[in-house]
Design a protein around this motif. Structure first.
Motif, PDB file in Angstrom:
ATOM      1  N   GLN A 299       0.834  -1.211   0.000  1.00 15.62           N
ATOM      2  CA  GLN A 299       0.000   0.000   0.000  1.00 15.62           C
ATOM      3  C   GLN A 299       0.859   1.247   0.000  1.00 15.62           C
ATOM      4  O   GLN A 299       0.596   2.206  -0.742  1.00 15.62           O
ATOM      5  N   GLU A 300       1.892   1.247   0.853  1.00 18.12           N
ATOM      6  CA  GLU A 300       2.770   2.419   0.912  1.00 18.12           C
ATOM      7  C   GLU A 300       3.493   2.622  -0.417  1.00 18.12           C
ATOM      8  O   GLU A 300       3.664   3.760  -0.876  1.00 18.12           O
ATOM      9  N   SER A 301       3.895   1.527  -1.058  1.00 13.51           N
ATOM     10  CA  SER A 301       4.594   1.639  -2.345  1.00 13.51           C
ATOM     11  C   SER A 301       3.663   2.206  -3.419  1.00 13.51           C
ATOM     12  O   SER A 301       4.060   3.080  -4.214  1.00 13.51           O
ATOM     13  N   GLU A 302       2.436   1.730  -3.452  1.00 16.05           N
ATOM     14  CA  GLU A 302       1.488   2.221  -4.451  1.00 16.05           C
ATOM     15  C   GLU A 302       1.119   3.673  -4.204  1.00 16.05           C
ATOM     16  O   GLU A 302       0.903   4.441  -5.155  1.00 16.05           O
ATOM     17  N   ASN A 303       1.065   4.073  -2.930  1.00 17.24           N
ATOM     18  CA  ASN A 303       0.789   5.480  -2.617  1.00 17.24           C
ATOM     19  C   ASN A 303       1.898   6.378  -3.160  1.00 17.24           C
ATOM     20  O   ASN A 303       1.649   7.453  -3.714  1.00 17.24           O
ATOM     21  N   SER A 304       3.132   5.924  -3.007  1.00 22.90           N
ATOM     22  CA  SER A 304       4.262   6.705  -3.533  1.00 22.90           C
ATOM     23  C   SER A 304       4.217   6.775  -5.055  1.00 22.90           C
ATOM     24  O   SER A 304       4.465   7.843  -5.653  1.00 22.90           O
ATOM     25  N   SER A 305       3.874   5.653  -5.693  1.00 25.51           N
ATOM     26  CA  SER A 305       3.761   5.648  -7.150  1.00 25.51           C
ATOM     27  C   SER A 305       2.675   6.598  -7.613  1.00 25.51           C
ATOM     28  O   SER A 305       2.839   7.336  -8.604  1.00 25.51           O
ATOM     29  N   PHE A 306       1.564   6.609  -6.891  1.00 28.02           N
ATOM     30  CA  PHE A 306       0.473   7.516  -7.273  1.00 28.02           C
ATOM     31  C   PHE A 306       0.913   8.965  -7.200  1.00 28.02           C
ATOM     32  O   PHE A 306       0.625   9.769  -8.100  1.00 28.02           O
ATOM     33  N   LYS A 307       1.627   9.328  -6.124  1.00 26.68           N
ATOM     34  CA  LYS A 307       2.064  10.723  -5.976  1.00 26.68           C
ATOM     35  C   LYS A 307       3.022  11.117  -7.093  1.00 26.68           C
ATOM     36  O   LYS A 307       2.960  12.243  -7.615  1.00 26.68           O
ATOM     37  N   ASN A 308       3.911  10.200  -7.444  1.00 27.89           N
ATOM     38  CA  ASN A 308       4.851  10.507  -8.521  1.00 27.89           C
ATOM     39  C   ASN A 308       4.150  10.650  -9.871  1.00 27.89           C
ATOM     40  O   ASN A 308       4.503  11.513 -10.682  1.00 27.89           O
ATOM     41  N   ILE A 309       3.163   9.785 -10.131  1.00 28.05           N
ATOM     42  CA  ILE A 309       2.466   9.827 -11.432  1.00 28.05           C
ATOM     43  C   ILE A 309       1.523  11.015 -11.505  1.00 28.05           C
ATOM     44  O   ILE A 309       1.493  11.746 -12.509  1.00 28.05           O
ATOM     45  N   TYR A 310       0.767  11.240 -10.434  1.00 28.83           N
ATOM     46  CA  TYR A 310      -0.231  12.313 -10.466  1.00 28.83           C
ATOM     47  C   TYR A 310       0.431  13.678 -10.473  1.00 28.83           C
ATOM     48  O   TYR A 310      -0.054  14.625 -11.111  1.00 28.83           O
ATOM     49  N   GLY A 311       1.551  13.797  -9.750  1.00 28.75           N
ATOM     50  CA  GLY A 311       2.273  15.061  -9.743  1.00 28.75           C
ATOM     51  C   GLY A 311       1.651  16.078  -8.819  1.00 28.75           C
ATOM     52  O   GLY A 311       1.107  15.755  -7.748  1.00 28.75           O
ATOM     53  N   ALA A 312       1.738  17.334  -9.219  1.00 27.16           N
ATOM     54  CA  ALA A 312       1.234  18.427  -8.383  1.00 27.16           C
ATOM     55  C   ALA A 312      -0.252  18.229  -8.130  1.00 27.16           C
ATOM     56  O   ALA A 312      -1.020  17.877  -9.012  1.00 27.16           O
ATOM     57  N   GLY A 313      -0.642  18.478  -6.893  1.00 26.17           N
ATOM     58  CA  GLY A 313      -2.048  18.321  -6.521  1.00 26.17           C
ATOM     59  C   GLY A 313      -2.341  17.032  -5.805  1.00 26.17           C
ATOM     60  O   GLY A 313      -3.437  16.867  -5.262  1.00 26.17           O
ATOM     61  N   SER A 314      -1.384  16.098  -5.771  1.00 23.78           N
ATOM     62  CA  SER A 314      -1.648  14.822  -5.098  1.00 23.78           C
ATOM     63  C   SER A 314      -1.767  15.003  -3.585  1.00 23.78           C
ATOM     64  O   SER A 314      -2.573  14.324  -2.934  1.00 23.78           O
ATOM     65  N   THR A 315      -0.984  15.926  -3.034  1.00 29.11           N
ATOM     66  CA  THR A 315      -1.044  16.144  -1.587  1.00 29.11           C
ATOM     67  C   THR A 315      -2.416  16.640  -1.164  1.00 29.11           C
ATOM     68  O   THR A 315      -3.000  16.166  -0.174  1.00 29.11           O
ATOM     69  N   GLU A 316      -2.941  17.594  -1.914  1.00 27.73           N
ATOM     70  CA  GLU A 316      -4.277  18.115  -1.597  1.00 27.73           C
ATOM     71  C   GLU A 316      -5.335  17.042  -1.803  1.00 27.73           C
ATOM     72  O   GLU A 316      -6.299  16.961  -1.033  1.00 27.73           O
TER      73      GLU A 316
END
Length: 619
Positions: A299-316
């Protein structure tokens, strides 16, 4: 009644004019035969003996001189093939050179974006089905691991919801099948076939679900494989489009959905290990603990992949699950402590699986909302891209239309001269075929051809091209048709006059013959001689019928007429008496009806012909 139809069959509409017996060929001899019945040879003899005259025709209605075709280089004298090439070459070349590539590219883009919309919809349905499977797996883990049956309300409700989502997903695959039949989305179709085949294993998974409370991993992993197959569809669908932004969004969705699946796996493993009531500690086997711990790391690995792919705005976007929500934080900490130690459940407060599901479902629900947001962004982007492609196609089409418009203006000048001649030829030919020629033929048939104007009006198209040649040929055909119609009308009139003259002459002689036979019959006492006279009378009657048939063929009215109604039985007897084998005819049960005098003669002729056929061709 059989035998002769003589004296006992007369129908006296008026007194017998000759004082003899009824002739038997009709209900009554003509009341006022007049010259047409007796003589009838004056005027018709003159017509029959007259020498036919050819109608006066006008071979050239407009001018006898040679028409002026003008210069050979004049536009109206071009060949039709040359005009058509000139008419079509410019717009075709302009449209082909300017618009072919643009139109094809626009159509391809629109088709691809339509496929993208379809794939987005399929991704949404696959995600919804995956969420339903996750909910079924997680919420049925506690009841089934503690002995609940499949028809238990808590288990049946979530399985029914999954079946509904499965039905919608399978219905959506039909659209992909239709697109595949058109040669599109072949790769996606193959993936869907694999997913559908895996879905048929769901019933087996349910029947074996959580049979071993110490090995929940077996059931969770079986569900996990189904969910993974569904989530992998988004990757296959991303490969079916060439738009980079849509590919990025699809990959981001796949990564986040995978993270959500691993969070759901942890929820299911822990729910199966917790008791029904918070009175005792739950039991988590080492195998289940290792499986859930691996899911936590994934889960943690996929979350990191999502943030990298989605880019800006993933934190919000991830703020609802990574923010300061106390319930979500508490559930995450509980899961980490439980999974980090084989005896982790015993180090925590006692709680039931329902309490755990309520706490951890807050996180899963928030992840589902984020997942829905990602799907909505994909749908919105697909619509925007399609609208942009449509706008480009419209602009390209407008530009092409403008070029075609300019081209058609030049082509119109070329086409105008040809269209004018064709329309004039068409209108004239239509009027001749529909009005002039039928009206002229009607006049020739109703009056003397010599009194009818048979002149022909020319089409009026005089040019050297094919249209002018067709117009000249049409004028010649029109003249020849009028000439032949006039000759045929004159010939028909002469033939009818001959038929009428011959019939009137023979009718007069036959009438005198019948009068003489009737007089001989009235004075004859010898039965044999009287029988012979009756036979002679019958032959004369048949001769009169044949003579009247000639008048019918010639279009004339027979001389005999009745003004008073005649009994039907007399009409039938009169018709039978004009038949050669009249002895074979028998009348019976004839109603006492009377026939109007004006139709008696025609009815007698009709019945006589029918009876003649019957006696001649039937035994």
């Amino acid at each position: 009644m059989q035998g002769r139809f003589k004296r006992d069959g007369s129908a006296s509409a008026e007194p017998e004019p000759r004082g003899g017996t009824d002739r038997g060929s009709s209900p009554q001899h003509a009341q006022n035969p007049g010259p047409a019945e007796v003589g009838g040879s004056g005027e018709h003899s003159a017509r029959a003996g007259a020498k036919p005259k050819a109608p006066a025709t006008t071979t050239d209605a407009t001018s006898t001189g040679t028409p002026s075709y003008g210069s050979r280089l004049a536009l109206r004298n071009w060949r039709i093939s040359t005009r058509l090439v000139s008419l079509l070459a410019l717009p075709v070349v302009a449209a082909t050179s300017l618009g072919a590539l643009r139109i094809n590219e626009s159509m391809d883009n629109i088709q691809q974006l339509d496929n993208m919309r379809l794939l987005t919809e399929m991704t949404k349905q696959a995600t919804e089905l995956a969420a339903a499977l996750q909910k079924e797996r997680d919420e049925s883990a506690g009841p089934l691991a503690h002995g609940a049956l499949a028809n238990d309300y808590e288990v049946k409700s979530v399985r029914d919801a999954t079946d509904v989502a499965k039905k919608h997903f399978l219905e959506g695959t039909q659209q992909v099948d239709d697109a595949t039949a058109k040669g599109q989305l072949a790769g996606v179709h193959d993936s869907l076939v694999g997913v559908v085949s895996e879905l048929y294993k769901l019933n087996q998974i349910r029947s074996d679900a959580y049979n071993d409370p110490q090995n929940a991993t077996q059931t969770v992993d079986a569900y996990h494989r189904l969910v993974t197959e569904l989530l992998a569809l988004s990757q296959d669908m991303a490969e079916a489009t060439s738009n980079p932004e849509m590919i990025q969004r699809t990959r981001a969705l796949a990564a986040f959905s995978s993270a959500k699946e691993y969070a759901s796996v942890q929820r299911a493993i822990i729910a199966a290990a917790l008791p029904t009531q918070p009175k005792v500690f739950g039991t988590l086997s080492k195998n289940d603990q290792q499986y859930a711990l691996s899911a936590q790391e994934s889960q943690e690995s996929e979350n990191s992949s999502f943030k990298n792919i989605y880019g800006a705005g993933s934190t919000e976007l991830l703020l609802p699950i990574e923010g300061d929500n106390p319930t979500i934080k508490s559930a995450d900490q509980y899961a980490k402590r439980v999974l980090s130690n084989p005896e982790g459940l015993k180090t925590q407060n006692k709680r039931s699986y329902k309490d755990w599901l309520d706490d951890d479902s807050s996180k899963i629900d928030q992840m589902s909302k984020i997942e829905t947001t990602l799907l909505s962004e994909m749908e919105q982007k697909a619509r925007e891209l399609r609208n942009e492609s449509q706008s480009e196609a419209i602009i390209s089409g407008v530009l092409i239309l403008l070029v075609l418009g300019v081209s058609l203006v030049g082509a119109f000048v070329v086409a105008r001269s040809m269209i004018r001649s064709l329309r004039r030829l068409q209108d004239t030919a239509t009027r001749v075929a529909s009005d002039r020629l039928p009206e002229l033929v009607k006049q020739l048939s109703e009056s003397d051809p010599q009194d009818v104007d048979t002149s022909v009006e020319s089409v009026g198209v005089h040019s050297r091209d094919e249209i002018g040649q067709v117009a000249a040929a049409f004028d010649d055909v029109h003249r020849e048709a009028v000439r032949l119609a006039a000759e045929q009308a004159l010939l028909r009139g002469n033939v009818n006059a001959m038929f009428t003259n011959l019939s009137r002459r023979s009718q007069g002689l036959i009438q005198r013959q019948l009068s003489l036979i009737s007089e001989l019959e009235s004075r004859e006492a010898d039965p044999d001689q009287l029988s012979s006279l009756f036979k002679l009378d019958h032959l004369a009657t048949r001769m009169r019928r044949n003579g009247e048939n000639l008048l019918v063929l010639a279009g004339e009215e027979p001389g005999r007429r009745w003004t008073r109604p005649v009994p039907l039985v007399d009409v039938l007897r009169a018709a039978a008496s004009e038949v050669e084998q009249y002895e074979r005819i028998e009348l019976s049960s004839v109603p006492g009806t009377e026939v109007a005098g004006r139709v008696v003669n025609d009815l007698v002729h009709l019945l006589a012909e029918l009876l003649e056929n019957a006696t001649s061709f039937s035994s």
